[in-house]
Design an enzyme around this catalytic site. Structure first.
Site, PDB file in Angstrom:
ATOM      1  N   ASP A 208       0.828  -1.203   0.000  1.00  0.00           N
ATOM      2  CA  ASP A 208       0.000   0.000   0.000  1.00  0.00           C
ATOM      3  C   ASP A 208       0.873   1.269   0.000  1.00  0.00           C
ATOM      4  O   ASP A 208       1.864   1.337   0.731  1.00  0.00           O
ATOM      5  CB  ASP A 208      -0.868  -0.040   1.267  1.00  0.00           C
ATOM      6  CG  ASP A 208      -1.997   0.949   1.250  1.00  0.00           C
ATOM      7  OD1 ASP A 208      -2.835   0.860   0.350  1.00  0.00           O
ATOM      8  OD2 ASP A 208      -2.049   1.817   2.161  1.00  0.00           O
ATOM      9  N   GLU A 272       1.920  -0.453  -4.846  1.00  0.00           N
ATOM     10  CA  GLU A 272       0.994   0.608  -5.246  1.00  0.00           C
ATOM     11  C   GLU A 272       1.858   1.854  -5.399  1.00  0.00           C
ATOM     12  O   GLU A 272       2.344   2.404  -4.404  1.00  0.00           O
ATOM     13  CB  GLU A 272      -0.094   0.836  -4.200  1.00  0.00           C
ATOM     14  CG  GLU A 272      -1.132   1.822  -4.709  1.00  0.00           C
ATOM     15  CD  GLU A 272      -1.981   2.469  -3.618  1.00  0.00           C
ATOM     16  OE1 GLU A 272      -3.045   2.991  -3.951  1.00  0.00           O
ATOM     17  OE2 GLU A 272      -1.579   2.471  -2.442  1.00  0.00           O
TER      18      GLU A 272
HETATM   19  C1  NOJ Z   1      -4.413   2.918  -0.850  1.00  0.00           C
HETATM   20  C2  NOJ Z   1      -5.525   1.922  -0.685  1.00  0.00           C
HETATM   21  O1  NOJ Z   1      -5.694   1.237  -1.884  1.00  0.00           O
HETATM   22  C3  NOJ Z   1      -6.741   2.701  -0.263  1.00  0.00           C
HETATM   23  O2  NOJ Z   1      -7.910   1.930  -0.313  1.00  0.00           O
HETATM   24  C4  NOJ Z   1      -6.493   3.256   1.102  1.00  0.00           C
HETATM   25  O3  NOJ Z   1      -7.577   4.076   1.476  1.00  0.00           O
HETATM   26  C5  NOJ Z   1      -5.206   4.084   1.137  1.00  0.00           C
HETATM   27  N1  NOJ Z   1      -4.120   3.469   0.440  1.00  0.00           N
HETATM   28  C6  NOJ Z   1      -4.756   4.271   2.546  1.00  0.00           C
HETATM   29  O4  NOJ Z   1      -4.285   3.066   3.066  1.00  0.00           O
END
Ligand code: NOJ
Length: 536
Positions: A208, A272
């Protein structure tokens, strides 16, 4: 067709394969409480075997008070009871493994929940042994936050803790305090988290906000956005120069990669990485950082030939030699491709999925992509995403892309039992569901299945070079390896490509499968095809 050459060393599974993201709360509810769960995933493993999925990434199933639906973790090594137990996870890994399907988890290292015992201890006093695990700073003389950083969820990235008189930093909700990745104990704690899951047989992690975990050590102000900056920077009024995208993040990723590589088989790290294309390559390092980095300029692009072609070309130009891209069109934050790219037009969704599965790189499908599931409007009073709740009606948040998976045309949609209220409303399962599409040879599900299996069986489509052809208008065409051509018409107007000799293997108009070509390849508006060249 160029079959897979048995003499070639096989690609690592995650390069040759197709990945699939599950949003567990919306996938399948095995116990009738309205929430999807891990047993629901186990019960649907046949869906993945049939479809030809090689790896499944689960959005977080770890303990969380759900301020951000699992992305606010209170224990990185325990399962959220709504989802089941650690035994369920072990069974999922084992049952999936027997089908040659790997399980990947979601790692959330940037922040914890404000209810995590680490944070409770950290905020308990300025001298707490865990004080430095989070980012604390004194107010300015006028009492305002230590610098100008804004949260990507709106408002200042700092919240004052009244009892200790300092601010803590959060790139998301105030309930998601950011960890201090300069602190060695934080690094060691996460080494143990990685090992905990790898030891259980987890095949890797999606990480993440991987680009944001390290912040500027001097907490410098972000510079103001300019007219040249992207939409996001302009919306926030500043560029994320110091609260994200710091060069030191690469030390941390390399550390994780060393751990992942110490396992046999090596575990996979997927980041990500919401960054511009000129920064994306850095996250692969010299083959010593991420295995795959999500390409947000691609997801964000409109489904237009010229734009897509340019982004794909630039991606290949900018990635380091050995890097392997990931292609995705939907996730739980960015909306479903059937709505965003395809504007709820099934022809467009079919072309989009053909494109994803025929590019060079790893396709990552999001639950529902395989049936062309569109977003579903969620009324204001039923919103669950904190962003929708906070910003409605200006922004409805992310619930529309998180509604339950429709498995069959029945009350509860096969997601949950008849009469149970699911955590988010189900769309009309009569209009789009897995069971009906399984028996329809012309369906989106069958198309997705056939494309995945074609890719599995065809060297060119797995590893063959990507070579774009000269095209204009809505047409985008590329050769894969020596023997395959892919052409997609991303427009309403008919298009044609001259001098194509071969056979259509799969077209979005399935009536054309098997047609021989000698001369122009003609495509109707929003039509696409994979062609075996010279196979007359
Ligand atoms: C990215 C995640 O995909 C999302 O759903 C989340 O709200 C934020 N990061 C914070 O963790």
């Amino acid at each position: 067709m160029t079959p897979v050459d048995p003499g070639q060393p096989p690609l690592p599974w995650w390069k040759g394969g197709v990945l699939y993201q599950i949003y567990p709360r919306s996938f399948a509810d095995s116990n009738g409480d309205g929430n999807g769960d891990i047993r629901g995933v186990i019960e649907h493993l046949d869906h993945f075997s049939w479809l030809g999925i090689d790896g499944v990434w689960l959005s977080p199933v770890t303990r969380s008070p759900n301020a951000d639906w699992g992305y606010d973790v209170t224990d990185f090594c325990a399962v959220q009871p709504d989802f089941g137990s650690m035994e369920d996870v072990d069974q999922l890994i084992a049952d999936a493994g027997r089908r040659d399907i790997r399980i990947l988890m979601d790692l959330v290292p940037n922040h914890t929940s404000d209810q995590h015992p680490w944070f409770l201890e950290s905020r308990s006093s300025r001298t707490s042994p865990r004080r430095d695990w989070y980012l604390w700073a004194d107010p300015k003389d006028d009492g305002s936050p230590p610098n100008n950083w804004v949260s990507s969820f709106g408002g200042p990235a700092w919240t004052l803790d009244e009892s200790t008189g300092q601010y803590y930093m959060h790139n998301h909700l105030a309930e998601q305090p950011d960890l201090n990745w300069w602190n060695d104990e934080v690094r060691e704690a996460f080494d143990a988290v990685l090992r905990f899951w790898f030891d259980r047989g987890v095949a890797g992690f999606r990480i993440d906000v991987c680009n944001a975990i390290i912040k500027d050590a001097d907490l410098r102000d972000n510079p103001p956005a300019t007219a040249e900056d992207d939409f996001e920077a302009q919306m926030f009024g500043q560029r994320s120069v110091y609260n994200a995208n710091r060069p030191e993040v690469h030390d941390v990723i390399r550390r994780w990669r060393r751990i992942a590589d110490s396992y046999d088989p090596p575990r996979v790290l997927i980041g990500e990485t919401p960054v511009h294309l000129d920064q994306l390559g850095a996250y692969y390092g010299n083959g010593d950082e991420l295995d795959l980095a999500f390409n947000f300029p691609f997801i964000d692009s409109p489904l237009e030939a010229e734009k897509m072609r340019r982004i794909v070309a630039e991606t290949w130009m900018r990635l380091p030699e050995a890097a392997w891209p990931a292609w995705t069109g939907s996730n739980h934050d960015m909306s479903r491709l059937a709505t965003r790219w395809a504007k709820d037009d099934p022809r467009r969704a079919r072309v989009a999925v053909l494109m994803l599965l025929a590019l060079r790189g790893t396709p990552v499908l999001y639950e529902g992509d395989e049936i062309g599931l569109p977003n579903r409007h969620v009324p204001h009073e039923q919103l669950r995403d904190p962003l929708g709740v906070r910003f409605w009606p200006h922004y409805e948040g992310r619930d529309a892309m998180r509604t339950p998976m429709p498995w069959r045309n029945a009350p509860g949609g096969g997601f949950t039992d008849a009469g149970v209220t699911p955590w988010l409303p189900l769309d009309d399962p009569g209009s789009c569901n897995v069971e009906d599409q399984r028996t329809d040879p012309g369906s989106m599900l069958q198309l997705t299945h056939d494309l995945i299996h074609l890719r599995r069986d065809t060297d060119d489509l797995q590893d063959g070079a990507y070579r774009p052809l000269e095209t204009d208008g809505g047409l985008w065409a590329w050769q894969r390896g020596g023997g395959h051509l892919v052409a997609v018409n991303l427009s309403d107007d008919p298009a044609s490509l001259p001098d194509v000799s071969g056979r259509i293997v799969i077209a979005t108009d399935r009536a054309r499968d098997g047609a021989e070509l000698a001369g122009d390849l003609r495509l109707a508006g929003w039509e696409g095809a994979v062609i075996a060249l010279g196979a007359r």
